[in-house]
Structure formats: C-alpha cells, structure tokens
Design a protein around this motif. Structure first.
Motif, mmCIF file in Angstrom:
data_model
loop_
_atom_site.group_PDB
_atom_site.id
_atom_site.type_symbol
_atom_site.label_atom_id
_atom_site.label_comp_id
_atom_site.label_asym_id
_atom_site.label_seq_id
_atom_site.Cartn_x
_atom_site.Cartn_y
_atom_site.Cartn_z
ATOM 1 N N PHE A 1 -20.011 -6.578 -7.966
ATOM 2 C CA PHE A 1 -21.590 -6.720 -8.224
ATOM 3 C C PHE A 1 -22.220 -5.960 -9.700
ATOM 4 N N VAL A 2 -23.163 -6.379 -9.574
ATOM 5 C CA VAL A 2 -23.284 -5.803 -11.404
ATOM 6 C C VAL A 2 -25.219 -5.628 -11.628
ATOM 7 N N ILE A 3 -25.454 -4.234 -11.858
ATOM 8 C CA ILE A 3 -26.761 -4.243 -11.789
ATOM 9 C C ILE A 3 -26.833 -4.167 -13.557
ATOM 10 N N ALA A 4 -28.258 -4.532 -13.565
ATOM 11 C CA ALA A 4 -28.838 -4.412 -15.336
ATOM 12 C C ALA A 4 -30.161 -3.586 -15.227
ATOM 13 N N CYS B 1 -26.410 4.449 -10.958
ATOM 14 C CA CYS B 1 -24.632 4.372 -10.199
ATOM 15 C C CYS B 1 -25.125 4.984 -8.928
ATOM 16 N N VAL B 2 -26.172 5.742 -8.586
ATOM 17 C CA VAL B 2 -25.682 5.686 -6.098
ATOM 18 C C VAL B 2 -25.751 4.793 -6.179
ATOM 19 N N ALA B 3 -26.789 2.817 -6.251
ATOM 20 C CA ALA B 3 -26.503 2.304 -5.358
ATOM 21 C C ALA B 3 -25.207 1.533 -5.669
ATOM 22 N N LEU B 4 -24.596 1.312 -6.607
ATOM 23 C CA LEU B 4 -23.574 0.098 -6.995
ATOM 24 C C LEU B 4 -22.067 1.497 -6.285
ATOM 25 N N LYS B 5 -21.930 3.226 -6.260
ATOM 26 C CA LYS B 5 -21.418 3.249 -5.392
ATOM 27 C C LYS B 5 -21.317 2.936 -4.161
ATOM 28 N N SER C 1 -35.854 -3.293 -2.487
ATOM 29 C CA SER C 1 -35.600 -2.204 -1.799
ATOM 30 C C SER C 1 -34.152 -1.976 -2.168
ATOM 31 N N ARG C 2 -32.943 -0.913 -1.993
ATOM 32 C CA ARG C 2 -31.863 -1.079 -2.125
ATOM 33 C C ARG C 2 -31.215 -1.219 -0.772
ATOM 34 N N ASP C 3 -31.857 -1.195 0.197
ATOM 35 C CA ASP C 3 -31.431 -0.665 1.529
ATOM 36 C C ASP C 3 -31.652 -3.311 1.331
ATOM 37 N N ALA C 4 -32.614 -3.314 1.182
ATOM 38 C CA ALA C 4 -32.692 -4.681 1.624
ATOM 39 C C ALA C 4 -31.733 -5.341 -0.119
ATOM 40 N N LEU C 5 -31.601 -5.122 -0.431
ATOM 41 C CA LEU C 5 -30.252 -6.018 -1.493
ATOM 42 C C LEU C 5 -29.831 -6.091 -0.341
ATOM 43 N N GLN C 6 -29.062 -4.913 -0.356
ATOM 44 C CA GLN C 6 -27.506 -4.539 0.194
ATOM 45 C C GLN C 6 -27.196 -5.715 1.510
ATOM 46 N N TYR D 1 -19.576 9.399 -11.187
ATOM 47 C CA TYR D 1 -19.862 8.468 -10.024
ATOM 48 C C TYR D 1 -19.183 8.442 -9.622
ATOM 49 N N GLY D 2 -18.443 7.369 -9.999
ATOM 50 C CA GLY D 2 -16.532 6.937 -10.023
ATOM 51 C C GLY D 2 -17.032 5.288 -10.202
ATOM 52 N N VAL D 3 -18.229 4.977 -11.056
ATOM 53 C CA VAL D 3 -18.163 3.745 -11.296
ATOM 54 C C VAL D 3 -17.254 2.941 -12.256
ATOM 55 N N ASP D 4 -17.713 1.839 -12.029
ATOM 56 C CA ASP D 4 -16.801 1.547 -12.978
ATOM 57 C C ASP D 4 -17.157 0.482 -14.264
ATOM 58 N N PRO D 5 -17.449 0.628 -15.388
ATOM 59 C CA PRO D 5 -18.242 0.353 -16.220
ATOM 60 C C PRO D 5 -18.694 -0.912 -16.515
ATOM 61 N N ARG D 6 -17.485 -1.799 -16.368
ATOM 62 C CA ARG D 6 -18.338 -3.527 -16.090
ATOM 63 C C ARG D 6 -19.149 -3.689 -15.208
#
Length: 794
Positions: A626-629, A612-616, A778-783, A653-658
C-alpha cells in the motif's frame, strides 16, 4: 654729565708714579696749575700715612684705600683718602693707574661749602635704583645700598670684585661690550640680570654714561629694577604665544563709538577664514556673515555687545573662498586700567566637521542604510507630527504598508546581493511615485511604508496606490537576470481607522495581512470587518504552533483507486486541525498561514512521521504494498538536509521507501527547475515515489518536465468539472496522453460523478481519487476498508 664740581680729585699716573693727567677737581683741591702738576711725581703731592721705611710700591696699593695728606700749593696739608686702581679691563700688569683723592669730612674749601652741605650720599642712597661708578679697569668706584642688596655682598667686598663677575657667565660678554660702548661712544643702555652671591636674581635696566674725573674716564649710571616688568612681559609673551599658537581662531576688536573694528587676528583665524590681518584690519567682523541665516543668534550677539556682556552663539559664516562654515563663537569684553571696556575678544571654534558628523549621525539614526529611505524612528516622528497637523486642520492622511511578495524566493534563487538590488530599486520607484510632502520609509526586511498627507479623495488615493503597485511589478534586471517583484499593500485612513501612530500602523499592517491572504499582489483598505478577519488570522497563526506541539492535528486518508481493477492501491494523507474551541479547521485556512510563517516545516515533518506510523501499522496487517502520498511544501523541498532526514525517518520506522509517495506542485518545480531537479534526484535515490500535483495549472516546459524523475502526474480537479465541456475534454485527454508518452502513470483527483469516472476509464487514466468513491477516512476506517477489499464498482 661733568663731575668737576664735586671735590673728587682724580689723577692718572704711569707705572713709575709720574702724573700724566688729572681733572679740574684736582687743580681746585690742591691749588696747582696744569703746568705745575704735569710730570710731577705722585709722592710730591700725596704723602701716604705709611712709615717712610714701609712705603709699598704703587701697584701694591691697587684695589685698596689709604689715608694720606694732600700737599696743597699754598702750603696747606689736607687730610684725604686715596684709592689706586689699575687702568685696564684686561688681565695682566697695569701700565697706568687711577688715583682718586677724596678729602676727609670737614676738609673742603669754602667754595665747596654748599656742596658739602648738600646730602649727596643720602640722595644716592635714597635713589629708587642701583647707582654705580665704574673705572676703566671694570671695578666699582662708587655704588649705593641697593647694589649691595642686589649682589648680596658687603661694601668691603665690592671694590675688589670685577663688575663682569656680577652676571651670568653667558651674559658677561654682552655686559662688558656695553660698558666698553659707554666708554667709547659716551652712553649705552641694556638689560641684564644681576646674580647675587647667594643666588638672588634681579632684572635691571642699565643706563650708562661716560664722564671724566679730571682726565680719567669713568662710566656711571643707574640700574632700574625691572623684575616685575620682566615677569609681566614673560606672562604677556606666554599669553601672546598661546593666542598665536591656538588652534581656535581669535579676533580682537577695538571699541570706538559703538563700532567694533578688528585690531588683531591670530594665524588660526587666517587659516579658518582665509583672510589675513592685513586684509581685514579695521573692518567690522560682521562682514563674514551669511545673510538670512541665524538672525536670532546674531541679534543675541548685538544685544550682549551693547550691554558690554559676554555672549556665546553658534552661527554660520563665509570663508574668503565663499564656503560656509559653522562657528561656535565666544565673545568677552576686555577692561582697561581705567575700568572701561576698550576691546572685545572673540574665540572662534570651527565646528563645521562636527556639524556634518552630527548630521551624518542624525541621518544614520533616521534613515535606512541600504535604501536611504526614512527608517522606523523617523516614520514614527513624522507620523505623529502629521497626525497632530491633520487633527488641527481637519484634514485626512493615509498610511500604506507594503510587503514584497515572495521576497525570500528572490534572495534564495538570485542571492542576497540581488535581493538588495531589488530593495534599492523598489525604494527608487516608491520615491518617484510620491509627492514632495509625502514620506517613504523602510521598516526593515522587505516591508515599506508610505505616509500620504491630505489625499484629495479616497478614489484618487486608491488610484495612486494602485499605480505604485503596478510600478513595483515592472520587471528589473540584476546581473543579466530578469526579476518580477510584486507587493501586497494595506491602507489605513485617518481619522476613520485610528488617530494615534500606534492605531494607524496596526490598521495598515492588518490591511496588508489581508492583502496577503487574498492571494498577494493586491491592495486592501482597512475596515472594521477586515480588522476582525486579520485578528482571526493572527490568532490562527499564534495557535497553529501550539496545535502542532499539543497534537491537535490529525491525518485523514483519501483512497486512491486503480481504474482498471477497481482496487484501492493507495491514499493521500490530508491533515486536519481539531481545534478544542472552533472544532475542525479545514486545511485551506491554516496551510497558507503555515506557509507564510514557516510553520509548514515542522508541520510537514509531523505529517511524514504520522504517515510512517500508518504504513508500519498497515504492514503489520499484511498490507505491505500500500502507498500513501504526502504533500511536500516548497520550503521542505528547498531544505538541503531534507532527503537525509527523510531517510533517517524511514529507517527508524522500518518503512519501505517505495511505499511513500511525495507530491510536489507543478509551480514548485517550475519556480526553480534546476534546484528542484537536484532535490528530486536525491529523494528518488532514497527509493520513494514522486508525483506532480495540480498538473496543468502551471506553465511547465516539456523539456524540463521530461527530466524530472517523477512517477505520477495528477490531473487538477478543475479539468474534470464538466466532462461535457469540449475544452476540458481536450485538455484532460492531452494530459493523459502526455503522461503515458513520458512513461508516467496518471492520477485524476476530485472525481465526483459517474460521468467523470466513465470519461477517465474511456481514455485509459490509471488511478482516481475523490468523493465518488470515498471521502478522506481515518486510519482505522481506511484499514477497515482495505480489510473488506472494497472496490470501485464497474
């Protein structure tokens, strides 16, 4: 007895004072013949000392003593004492009187000289008993000092008191009856208690006899003080009643020439043994013994009796009906008045129920209440004994630990009653597969232990344990439902793997843990190498909880690529453990440990939080589609509160469930399909996306599959290993076609070659992930990858 030799003259006169009868002493004392006295007025024979003008009537002289002169036939005047008493025991005017004439001292005729010299008074006074003479009116004529002491009355009060008044009111009728019986039948004997004037009570045995003084009947006798005897009798009665009423059986035996013969048994003995006194009197008590049992105790009894000593023993005897009863026996010698042992008294306490209760307590303390198997306590005792015996004999033994696989699933799916039924059935199967000298124990929960004494060889031991494993795997039915149990077994050998109970149990437990890590439902023997593996496993388990708390875990993200556009549309979150000493620990090492220990639940919650932190963060960079599984464990899926907690996390976290995708394996869904369907429906109601991971590796039912509210199916990497393999190609094409027919998108994982990519595109697969495009980042590399809009090459 005849009082005629005594100088005690007695006459009977009527109310008018005319003599009607007399005794011989009267004839001898006065010298008159019978014809002369008959009808003679009393005053012609007896001259009272009262003045002539003051002579009282005869009735007035009753109960009193008067001085007088007896006018003898030869003219002598003999000084005498005269006593007058009415001749009746009943109240009312007397119709006749007894007149007793006693010569004054020194006035006896010569023929009574010898009697006069005899100290009769001293003899009567010296008697060791009460002496009395009672006239027909119930008054005392004579008595001795002991009677005065017993009655606590002076001599001058006794003649005027009625004898019946000397006794308790409740005893008087009996006393009067006995006096009458003596008058009527000549004698009587009875016991009674004299009551003194001041309350003194004396128990006496009265002997009464009738005699006559002339023609006047009297009763005389003695009263023997039996107070001490009565007290002793009372004590004996109390003791006899206590023996009779005792709840313990009591048997008294008589000693005769080293033999012991039953003389008495109380009712409790008859009740406990079933034998009556009439049946066994004169027999030796040993007839009830149980042959072959408690010989040491019986020998102790024989030696104690031989030495005339007390003894206590616990032994078994037989009742009359053949039942065995436990007997806590105490035997004591009885010494007679001569100081000799004449009898023995045995007190029998039936402790059969207590022994049975002790055995039940011992059984409960050493056995599992559910299965009846030995528990941990008994196992440790038997293991210690077996190790000592094996060390002395130079033999071996084996200890096997068994843990049922997926037993929690059985409890959760079929219920705890079904789980208990499985445990009982497994216990029965273990018993059936073991030898008589071996031990089966339940340690608790779903853990069992086998103690195998002196196995013939390692090969035969392995064969035995494998047969036990297969026996446990056999299906069983509980409430109409079929259950397939399985077990992981670890085996340790003495002396190779340990020589103490603690070492053997640790070794077997370690081998069992290794069997679990080897995929469950198998048998593993302990070894030094295995010990290191299990130790590492246990250390991993201990450190994993700390790693979660101290945030040693990180998430990497493997991109998912749309095969049509080549654009990165999502990623799968993959957890990594950055151990401060060992470095990076791969998921295939610690995820199974987390599953086994239950740490997968807090681990899964942490993964969702990090996702959720990453999606936010991505949404803040404009990546709002973007969708994370995230992989969902079976434990999380079964938690009833999981959908609610997930919704709270997404909102926090204010994340869209979709934008969140939850992956569940095919085996998880088919394990409990109805429950899984309900859980997925609740998650789907939140708006999250759902996918079935590792599709094709399980045993899905299409009827179930089409009812699951999922969005994606993922082709397991095993079906892409060699696209040139006809079998793989057929299965992969079928999965893609099946997914599309069910209106689902199909994702291929583990894509590593251009050939695999070309095959997937050729068969219209929707998405792919794998090293061909990118490893996990990593999250930064993905972004950064997303910012550069890196795509899959054509």
């Amino acid at each position: 007895m005849n009082l005629s030799p005594m100088p005690l003259a007695v006459l009977v006169v009527d109310a008018a004072g005319i003599v009607t009868s007399w005794n011989k002493a009267c004839e001898k004392l006065a010298g008159y013949g019978a014809a002369e006295i008959q009808g003679m007025p009393l005053l012609h024979i007896v001259e009272f000392a009262d003045p002539p003008d003051a002579q009282p009537q005869l009735a007035a002289r009753a109960e009193a003593e008067s001085d007088a002169v007896l006018k003898c036939a030869d003219g002598r005047r003999l000084p005498v004492r005269v006593m007058v008493a009415p001749r009746a025991l009943e109240p009312g005017p007397a119709s006749s009187f007894s007149v007793i004439v006693i010569p004054q001292p020194g006035q006896f005729p010569a023929r009574y000289a010898l009697i006069q010299d005899l100290p009769v008074a001293d003899i009567v006074e010296a008697l060791p008993c009460v002496f009395y003479v009672i006239d027909p009116s119930g008054h005392l004529l004579l008595w001795n000092r002991l009677l005065e002491e017993a009655l606590e009355m002076p001599a001058d009060e006794l003649p005027t008191a009625k004898v019946e008044g000397f006794f308790d009111a409740r005893d008087r009728e009996v006393v009067v009856d006995n006096i009458r019986r003596a008058f009527e039948h000549g004698h009587s004997t009875h016991e009674a208690v004299l009551v003194g004037k001041h309350g003194k009570r004396t128990s006496l045995l009265f002997q009464c006899a009738r005699t006559t003084l002339g023609n006047v009947p009297v009763v005389f006798g003695t009263g023997l003080d039996i107070t001490v005897r009565k007290q002793a009798e009372h004590g004996l009665q109390v003791r006899e009643r206590a023996i009779y009423s005792s709840l313990n059986a009591i048997v008294i035996t008589r000693c005769e020439e080293h033999e012991h013969r039953i003389e008495y048994v109380n009712p409790a003995f008859e009740r406990i043994t079933g034998y009556t006194l009439a049946e066994i009197k004169g027999r030796d008590p040993r007839f009830m013994r149980l042959d072959g049992c408690d010989e040491d105790e019986r020998q102790r009894i024989r030696m104690a009796l031989k030495r005339n000593e007390s003894v206590r023993a616990v032994l078994r005897n037989l009742r009359k009906n053949g039942e065995i009863f436990w007997n806590d026996l105490r035997i004591d010698p009885v010494v007679n008045l001569d100081g000799e042992i004449s009898h023995f008294v045995g007190v029998i306490n039936d402790i059969t129920e207590a022994r049975h209760y002790e055995r039940r307590l011992h059984h409960l303390a050493h056995h599992d209440p559910l299965t009846g198997l030995a528990n941990r306590t008994l196992l440790q005792e038997r293991l210690r004994q077996a190790l000592e015996g094996a060390a002395q004999k130079g033999t071996t033994l084996a200890l096997a630990f068994l843990d049922l696989d997926n037993f929690k699933h059985i409890n959760d799916h079929f219920g705890h009653d079904a789980g208990d039924a499985v445990l009982r059935e497994v216990a029965q199967r273990l018993r059936a597969g073991m030898r008589e000298d071996d031990l089966v124990a339940r340690m608790g929960g779903d853990e069992f232990v086998l103690l195998l004494c002196d196995p013939t060889s390692r090969a035969q031991l392995a064969d035995l344990v494998e047969r036990i494993r297969l026996a446990i795997m056999a299906p069983l039915r509980v409430d109409g439902q079929e259950i397939l149990p399985g077990t992981s077994i670890g085996v340790a050998l003495f002396p190779d793997d340990g020589d103490t109970p603690e070492q053997m149990m640790r070794a077997a437990d370690a081998a069992m843990y290794h069997a679990k890590t080897m995929g469950k439902n198998n048998v593993q023997f302990h070894s030094a190498e295995l010990n290191q593996i299990v130790h590492a496993y246990l250390m991993l388990e201990a450190n994993l909880g700390r790693a979660i708390r101290e945030r040693e875990l990180v998430l990497d993200y493997q991109p998912k690529v749309d095969l049509r556009s080549g654009r990165v549309v999502g990623a799968e979150a993959l957890v990594r453990w950055r151990h401060p000493v060992e470095g990076t620990i791969p998921p295939d090492r610690f995820i199974p440990v987390a599953e086994e220990t239950g740490l997968i639940v807090p681990l899964g919650e942490w993964v969702i939080e990090e996702t959720c932190v990453a999606l936010k963060s991505m949404a803040a960079h404009g990546l709002d589609d973007f969708v994370i599984a995230v992989n969902l464990s079976a434990r999380q899926l079964r938690q009833r509160q999981f959908p609610e907690r997930l919704g709270q996390t997404l909102r926090r976290y204010g994340v869209d469930p979709r934008r969140l995708e939850l992956e569940v394996t095919e085996s998880q869904l088919m394990d409990q399909p109805d429950e899984a369907r309900d859980a997925l429906a609740q998650l789907k109601a939140l708006g999250v996306r759902l996918s079935i991971d590792d599709f094709g590796t399980g045993y899905s039912s299409l009827s179930h599959l089409q009812t699951f509210p999922v969005d994606y199916i993922k082709i397991d990497r095993s079906f892409l290993g060699d696209v040139g393999h006809d079998g793989h190609m057929v299965i992969t094409r079928a999965i893609i076609a099946l997914g599309h027919n069910l209106k689902l998108q199909v994702i291929a994982e583990g894509v590593e070659t251009r050939e695999q990519l070309a095959f997937l595109r050729a068969h219209d697969c929707d998405q792919m992930q794998g090293y061909y495009f990118s490893p996990a980042l990593s999250r930064d590399a993905l972004q950064d990858l997303l910012a550069r809009d890196t795509r899959l090459p054509d």
